[in-house]
Design a protein around this motif. Sequence first.
Motif, PDB file in Angstrom:
ATOM      1  N   ASP A   1     -10.551  -0.415  -7.730  1.00 13.24           N
ATOM      2  CA  ASP A   1     -10.077   1.096  -7.990  1.00 13.24           C
ATOM      3  C   ASP A   1      -9.700   1.379  -9.080  1.00 13.24           C
ATOM      4  OD1 ASP A   1     -10.492   1.274  -5.334  1.00 13.24           O
ATOM      5  OD2 ASP A   1      -8.380   1.086  -4.356  1.00 13.24           O
TER       6      ASP A   1
ATOM      7  N   SER B   1       7.294   7.783  -8.039  1.00 12.56           N
ATOM      8  CA  SER B   1       6.561   8.265  -9.343  1.00 12.56           C
ATOM      9  C   SER B   1       7.233   9.036 -10.186  1.00 12.56           C
ATOM     10  CB  SER B   1       5.474   9.405  -8.495  1.00 12.56           C
ATOM     11  OG  SER B   1       6.031  10.307  -7.921  1.00 12.56           O
TER      12      SER B   1
ATOM     13  N   LYS C   1      -7.525  -0.369 -11.257  1.00 10.90           N
ATOM     14  CA  LYS C   1      -6.191  -0.497 -11.432  1.00 10.90           C
ATOM     15  C   LYS C   1      -6.034  -1.800 -12.447  1.00 10.90           C
ATOM     16  CE  LYS C   1      -4.164   2.941  -9.435  1.00 10.90           C
ATOM     17  NZ  LYS C   1      -3.394   4.108 -10.087  1.00 10.90           N
TER      18      LYS C   1
ATOM     19  N   ARG D   1       0.989  -1.229   0.115  1.00 11.07           N
ATOM     20  CA  ARG D   1      -0.063   0.196   0.095  1.00 11.07           C
ATOM     21  C   ARG D   1       0.889   1.380   0.055  1.00 11.07           C
ATOM     22  NH1 ARG D   1      -5.032  -0.983   0.334  1.00 11.07           N
ATOM     23  NH2 ARG D   1      -5.946  -2.919   1.414  1.00 11.07           N
ATOM     24  N   ARG D   2       2.046   1.308   0.725  1.00 10.91           N
ATOM     25  CA  ARG D   2       2.861   2.261   0.669  1.00 10.91           C
ATOM     26  C   ARG D   2       3.463   2.679  -0.750  1.00 10.91           C
ATOM     27  NH1 ARG D   2       3.885   0.697   6.078  1.00 10.91           N
ATOM     28  NH2 ARG D   2       5.509  -0.785   5.583  1.00 10.91           N
TER      29      ARG D   2
ATOM     30  N   SER E   1      12.287   9.021  -5.361  1.00 10.66           N
ATOM     31  CA  SER E   1      10.890   9.224  -5.677  1.00 10.66           C
ATOM     32  C   SER E   1      10.524   8.271  -6.805  1.00 10.66           C
ATOM     33  CB  SER E   1      10.779  10.748  -6.557  1.00 10.66           C
ATOM     34  OG  SER E   1       9.409  10.845  -6.736  1.00 10.66           O
TER      35      SER E   1
ATOM     36  N   SER F   1      -0.961   2.524 -13.425  1.00  7.92           N
ATOM     37  CA  SER F   1      -2.080   1.907 -13.550  1.00  7.92           C
ATOM     38  C   SER F   1      -2.087   0.470 -13.493  1.00  7.92           C
ATOM     39  CB  SER F   1      -2.795   2.321 -14.876  1.00  7.92           C
ATOM     40  OG  SER F   1      -1.923   2.032 -16.118  1.00  7.92           O
TER      41      SER F   1
ATOM     42  N   ASP G   1       0.450   4.185  -2.679  1.00  8.00           N
ATOM     43  CA  ASP G   1       0.341   5.530  -2.341  1.00  8.00           C
ATOM     44  C   ASP G   1       1.267   6.462  -3.166  1.00  8.00           C
ATOM     45  OD1 ASP G   1      -1.885   4.713  -0.958  1.00  8.00           O
ATOM     46  OD2 ASP G   1      -1.029   4.725   0.927  1.00  8.00           O
ATOM     47  N   ASP G   2       2.629   5.984  -3.077  1.00  8.87           N
ATOM     48  CA  ASP G   2       3.870   6.884  -3.389  1.00  8.87           C
ATOM     49  C   ASP G   2       3.662   6.940  -4.871  1.00  8.87           C
ATOM     50  OD1 ASP G   2       5.018   6.941  -1.013  1.00  8.87           O
ATOM     51  OD2 ASP G   2       6.419   5.217  -1.537  1.00  8.87           O
TER      52      ASP G   2
ATOM     53  N   GLY H   1       0.757   6.671  -6.752  1.00  9.06           N
ATOM     54  CA  GLY H   1      -0.479   7.344  -6.948  1.00  9.06           C
ATOM     55  C   GLY H   1      -0.972   7.148  -8.548  1.00  9.06           C
ATOM     56  N   ASP H   2      -1.223   8.294  -9.256  1.00 12.73           N
ATOM     57  CA  ASP H   2      -1.990   8.195 -10.612  1.00 12.73           C
ATOM     58  C   ASP H   2      -0.866   7.720 -11.548  1.00 12.73           C
ATOM     59  OD1 ASP H   2      -4.449   8.406  -9.402  1.00 12.73           O
ATOM     60  OD2 ASP H   2      -4.471  10.649  -9.897  1.00 12.73           O
ATOM     61  N   SER H   3       0.476   7.946 -11.299  1.00 11.73           N
ATOM     62  CA  SER H   3       1.518   7.624 -12.136  1.00 11.73           C
ATOM     63  C   SER H   3       1.489   6.150 -12.741  1.00 11.73           C
ATOM     64  CB  SER H   3       2.879   7.938 -11.583  1.00 11.73           C
ATOM     65  OG  SER H   3       3.287   7.172 -10.660  1.00 11.73           O
TER      66      SER H   3
END
Length: 235
Positions: free
Chosen positions: A56, A218, A58, A22-23, A216, A33, A26-27, A29-31
């Motif tokens: 969701d 994302s 995905k 989940r982490r 990072s 799919s 969350d990191d 995000g929408d980047s």
Amino acid sequence: MSISPRDRLIVPLDVPSVDDARRIIDDLGDSVSFYKIGYQLGYAGGFELAQQLIQDGKDVFMDLKLLDIDNTVEKGVGSIKTMGAKFLTVHAYPKVMRAAVAGRGDSDLQLLGVTVLTSMDDEDLDAAGYRMTAAELVAKRAADARAAGMDGIVCSAQEAQSMRAIVGPDMAIVTPGIRPIGSDAGDQKRIMTPARAIAVGADYLVVGRPILGAPSRSDMAKSIIDDIAVALGKR
């Protein structure tokens, strides 16, 4: 295939717990799919997480690499197809693939035949008793996958171009062992950069450690998606 660059990137959730997964989600995000769930997370709550990801919006790749007697594979695929996952892997043995196709029926689940693991090279295959090179075995299993009615194969990007001639234009080619320039190869032996993999005919790229280990996540994912888009424009 009319697939967006973003939807061609698959991030494996190869972590020990759902909280860890989940982490990552969350990191990113929408980047991102599309996520892959294999044994490690699958046995630690990953099947339930897969269903939540699907709810969701995905895409989910269940990387279970099924290999068993025909009846067990057929019934197993019959159970998995109700999850709503996009991809499921089975080892590319002819009888196994035919059983998987029977179990899939007319559902939307797409079956991928795993040809030769990207962690294996010719020396590894020789030690395992195979009397052919990795390229030769991949080609044989790709032909078997097409004959069995599979939806695609998993192979190294190094073999993608030659496999396209075998599987034709409609079967998906999914390639793990993708490493952006400067990334550590890790335990992968037959690797390629994202742009090059797309250029030689891969449809989907599985990219794990370079994204999961990035400062990072994302930003790294977006950079790879940009590479995919550029390569598609040149293909």
